[in-house]
Structures are given as structure tokens and as C-alpha cells.
Motif scaffolding. Structure first.
Motif, PDB file in Angstrom:
ATOM      1  N   VAL A   5       6.699  -4.544  -8.728  1.00 47.78           N
ATOM      2  CA  VAL A   5       8.392  -5.478 -10.372  1.00 47.78           C
ATOM      3  C   VAL A   5       8.232  -5.111  -9.151  1.00 47.78           C
ATOM      4  CG1 VAL A   5      10.043  -4.770 -11.543  1.00 47.78           C
ATOM      5  CG2 VAL A   5       7.103  -4.905 -12.538  1.00 47.78           C
ATOM      6  N   VAL A   6       8.787  -4.105  -8.327  1.00 46.50           N
ATOM      7  CA  VAL A   6      10.107  -4.295  -7.250  1.00 46.50           C
ATOM      8  C   VAL A   6       9.141  -5.206  -6.248  1.00 46.50           C
ATOM      9  CG1 VAL A   6      10.095  -2.057  -5.072  1.00 46.50           C
ATOM     10  CG2 VAL A   6       9.951  -1.694  -7.454  1.00 46.50           C
ATOM     11  N   GLY A  38       7.988  -8.095  -6.502  1.00 47.38           N
ATOM     12  CA  GLY A  38       8.417  -8.897  -6.644  1.00 47.38           C
ATOM     13  C   GLY A  38       9.703  -9.107  -6.683  1.00 47.38           C
ATOM     14  N   ASN A  39      10.151  -7.910  -6.982  1.00 42.81           N
ATOM     15  CA  ASN A  39      12.177  -8.614  -6.739  1.00 42.81           C
ATOM     16  C   ASN A  39      12.852  -8.507  -5.315  1.00 42.81           C
ATOM     17  OD1 ASN A  39      13.017  -8.933  -9.591  1.00 42.81           O
ATOM     18  ND2 ASN A  39      12.215  -6.671 -10.463  1.00 42.81           N
ATOM     19  N   VAL A  40      12.061  -7.770  -4.369  1.00 38.13           N
ATOM     20  CA  VAL A  40      12.451  -7.622  -3.432  1.00 38.13           C
ATOM     21  C   VAL A  40      11.308  -7.936  -2.766  1.00 38.13           C
ATOM     22  CG1 VAL A  40      14.705  -5.870  -4.058  1.00 38.13           C
ATOM     23  CG2 VAL A  40      12.313  -4.860  -3.170  1.00 38.13           C
ATOM     24  N   GLY A  41      10.292  -7.856  -2.380  1.00 37.49           N
ATOM     25  CA  GLY A  41       8.975  -8.056  -1.505  1.00 37.49           C
ATOM     26  C   GLY A  41       9.458  -9.129  -0.180  1.00 37.49           C
ATOM     27  N   THR A  42       8.478  -9.244   0.470  1.00 40.77           N
ATOM     28  CA  THR A  42       8.924 -10.448   0.915  1.00 40.77           C
ATOM     29  C   THR A  42       7.094 -10.434   1.380  1.00 40.77           C
ATOM     30  OG1 THR A  42       7.973  -9.049   3.553  1.00 40.77           O
ATOM     31  CG2 THR A  42      10.487  -9.267   2.741  1.00 40.77           C
ATOM     32  N   THR A  43       6.591 -11.847   2.371  1.00 39.18           N
ATOM     33  CA  THR A  43       5.590 -11.706   2.486  1.00 39.18           C
ATOM     34  C   THR A  43       4.344 -11.062   3.276  1.00 39.18           C
ATOM     35  OG1 THR A  43       5.904 -12.328   4.545  1.00 39.18           O
ATOM     36  CG2 THR A  43       5.904 -14.503   2.535  1.00 39.18           C
ATOM     37  N   GLU A  44       5.024 -10.263   3.879  1.00 40.71           N
ATOM     38  CA  GLU A  44       4.792  -8.452   4.116  1.00 40.71           C
ATOM     39  C   GLU A  44       3.730  -8.157   3.010  1.00 40.71           C
ATOM     40  OE1 GLU A  44       6.886  -6.524   6.480  1.00 40.71           O
ATOM     41  OE2 GLU A  44       8.079  -7.866   7.161  1.00 40.71           O
ATOM     42  N   ASP A  45       4.074  -8.409   2.483  1.00 40.58           N
ATOM     43  CA  ASP A  45       3.731  -7.529   0.447  1.00 40.58           C
ATOM     44  C   ASP A  45       2.370  -7.986   0.386  1.00 40.58           C
ATOM     45  OD1 ASP A  45       5.974  -5.520   1.159  1.00 40.58           O
ATOM     46  OD2 ASP A  45       7.364  -6.883   0.116  1.00 40.58           O
ATOM     47  N   TRP A  82      -1.605   4.279 -13.088  1.00 46.34           N
ATOM     48  CA  TRP A  82      -0.923   2.662 -12.953  1.00 46.34           C
ATOM     49  C   TRP A  82      -0.215   2.535 -13.552  1.00 46.34           C
ATOM     50  CZ3 TRP A  82      -0.392   0.841 -17.246  1.00 46.34           C
ATOM     51  CH2 TRP A  82      -0.339   1.586 -18.568  1.00 46.34           C
ATOM     52  N   MET A  83       0.620   3.321 -13.580  1.00 49.53           N
ATOM     53  CA  MET A  83       2.158   3.347 -14.314  1.00 49.53           C
ATOM     54  C   MET A  83       2.712   2.856 -13.560  1.00 49.53           C
ATOM     55  SD  MET A  83       2.790   5.902 -17.085  1.00 49.53           S
ATOM     56  CE  MET A  83       1.627   5.644 -19.049  1.00 49.53           C
ATOM     57  N   LEU A  84       3.058   3.593 -11.828  1.00 53.64           N
ATOM     58  CA  LEU A  84       3.785   4.007 -10.425  1.00 53.64           C
ATOM     59  C   LEU A  84       3.329   2.007 -10.371  1.00 53.64           C
ATOM     60  CD1 LEU A  84       3.791   7.031  -9.902  1.00 53.64           C
ATOM     61  CD2 LEU A  84       5.602   6.224 -10.663  1.00 53.64           C
ATOM     62  N   LYS A  85       2.095   2.196 -10.392  1.00 52.10           N
ATOM     63  CA  LYS A  85       1.634   0.787  -9.484  1.00 52.10           C
ATOM     64  C   LYS A  85       2.225  -0.466 -10.284  1.00 52.10           C
ATOM     65  CE  LYS A  85      -2.131   2.489  -7.737  1.00 52.10           C
ATOM     66  NZ  LYS A  85      -3.955   2.052  -6.660  1.00 52.10           N
ATOM     67  N   ARG A  86       1.930  -0.527 -11.519  1.00 44.96           N
ATOM     68  CA  ARG A  86       2.666  -1.414 -12.439  1.00 44.96           C
ATOM     69  C   ARG A  86       4.562  -1.578 -11.315  1.00 44.96           C
ATOM     70  NH1 ARG A  86       3.827   0.062 -17.570  1.00 44.96           N
ATOM     71  NH2 ARG A  86       5.504   1.069 -16.290  1.00 44.96           N
ATOM     72  N   ASP A 110      15.325  -1.340   3.451  1.00 40.99           N
ATOM     73  CA  ASP A 110      14.000  -1.004   4.151  1.00 40.99           C
ATOM     74  C   ASP A 110      12.506   0.017   3.695  1.00 40.99           C
ATOM     75  OD1 ASP A 110      14.978  -3.447   5.521  1.00 40.99           O
ATOM     76  OD2 ASP A 110      15.083  -2.641   7.478  1.00 40.99           O
ATOM     77  N   GLY A 111      13.260   0.700   3.139  1.00 47.41           N
ATOM     78  CA  GLY A 111      11.969   1.846   2.612  1.00 47.41           C
ATOM     79  C   GLY A 111      11.584   2.100   1.309  1.00 47.41           C
ATOM     80  N   THR A 112      12.288   0.977   0.102  1.00 42.14           N
ATOM     81  CA  THR A 112      11.959   0.545  -0.546  1.00 42.14           C
ATOM     82  C   THR A 112      10.041  -0.321  -1.188  1.00 42.14           C
ATOM     83  OG1 THR A 112      14.275   0.713  -1.712  1.00 42.14           O
ATOM     84  CG2 THR A 112      12.372  -0.356  -3.073  1.00 42.14           C
ATOM     85  N   PRO A 113      10.553  -1.589   0.129  1.00 43.59           N
ATOM     86  CA  PRO A 113       9.021  -1.872  -0.083  1.00 43.59           C
ATOM     87  C   PRO A 113       8.195  -1.575  -0.346  1.00 43.59           C
ATOM     88  CG  PRO A 113      11.410  -3.208   0.341  1.00 43.59           C
ATOM     89  CD  PRO A 113      11.105  -1.967   0.067  1.00 43.59           C
ATOM     90  N   ALA A 114       8.340   0.140   1.385  1.00 45.53           N
ATOM     91  CA  ALA A 114       7.455   0.692   2.551  1.00 45.53           C
ATOM     92  C   ALA A 114       7.261   1.666   1.157  1.00 45.53           C
ATOM     93  CB  ALA A 114       8.440   1.789   3.303  1.00 45.53           C
TER      94      ALA A 114
END
Length: 107
Positions: free
Chosen positions: A65-66, A68-75, A57-61, A25-29
Motif C-alpha cells: 500500500v505504501v 502504491g501511494n508513494v512508490g516509483t518505477t524503481e519499486d 504478511w501483514m507488514l508486506k501488505r 526517500d526512506g519510506t519507499p526504501a
């Protein structure tokens, strides 16, 4: 026999924003938090850290990706906000992440 010991050097302590990053749960946060940062927040959060070698900008990119792989509609809201970012690569990755979340909702 264990060689592990408690952290004694404060310089190596985890920064506040990373304390929950080890959990699923912490990764998407953390990714959402990185996407919401501006340059001043980034400078303050990583003052004295080698991570500042990577540009925000690199971290935002990578955060796109994160999500896109583990996110939910909350993101989706924060990803939608990134679709107007100054950097085209962030806009492209945000659009990719939005499409992934739409096609692959979590179970």
C-alpha cells in the motif's frame, strides 16, 4: 523552555532499519526492505519488539500500500515479485500498487 533531552534508554533506540524511514526517500526504501524479508530476517530484525505481534504478511501488505501511494518505477521489481506470494492479499495489493504506479507516475 524545552523539555526534550537525548535518549538515555538503549531499549528505546531506533532499530537500524528505521533510521532513514523519516525521510520521503526512506519510506519507499523501508517498504521495499520489508517486502524482501523472509521469516528469519523478520525474526532477527524485530527480536524483542512488540511489532512482532503483526505478522510478516501483514507488514508486506502494508508495504504494498505504501509503494502504491508513494512508490516509483524503481519499486516495480519488488512488487512484481510479490505477485507470486503465498498470501492472496499480498498478491492483490501488489497488483494494485503496480497499477497505481503505472497510472500515477510521480512528478
Amino acid at each position: 523552555m524545552s523539555f526534550a533531552s537525548d535518549l538515555r534508554e538503549p531499549a528505546f533506540a531506533a532499530r537500524e532499519m528505521f533510521l532513514d524511514a523519516g525521510s520521503r526517500d526512506g519510506t519507499p526504501a523501508l517498504a521495499r526492505e520489508l517486502l524482501m524479508m523472509d521469516d528469519a530476517d523478520y525474526a532477527a530484525s524485530f527480536k524483542g519488539s512488540a511489532i512482532k505481534r503483526a505478522k510478516l504478511w501483514m507488514l508486506k501488505r502494508n508495504a504494498c500500500v505504501v509503494l502504491g501511494n508513494v512508490g516509483t518505477t524503481e519499486d516495480l521489481a519488488v512488487l512484481e515479485a510479490m505477485r507470486t506470494h503465498d498470501h492472496a492479499i499480498i498478491r492483490e495489493h501488489a497488483a494494485w500498487a503496480i497499477a497505481r504506479i503505472g497510472r500515477h507516475p510521480p512528478p
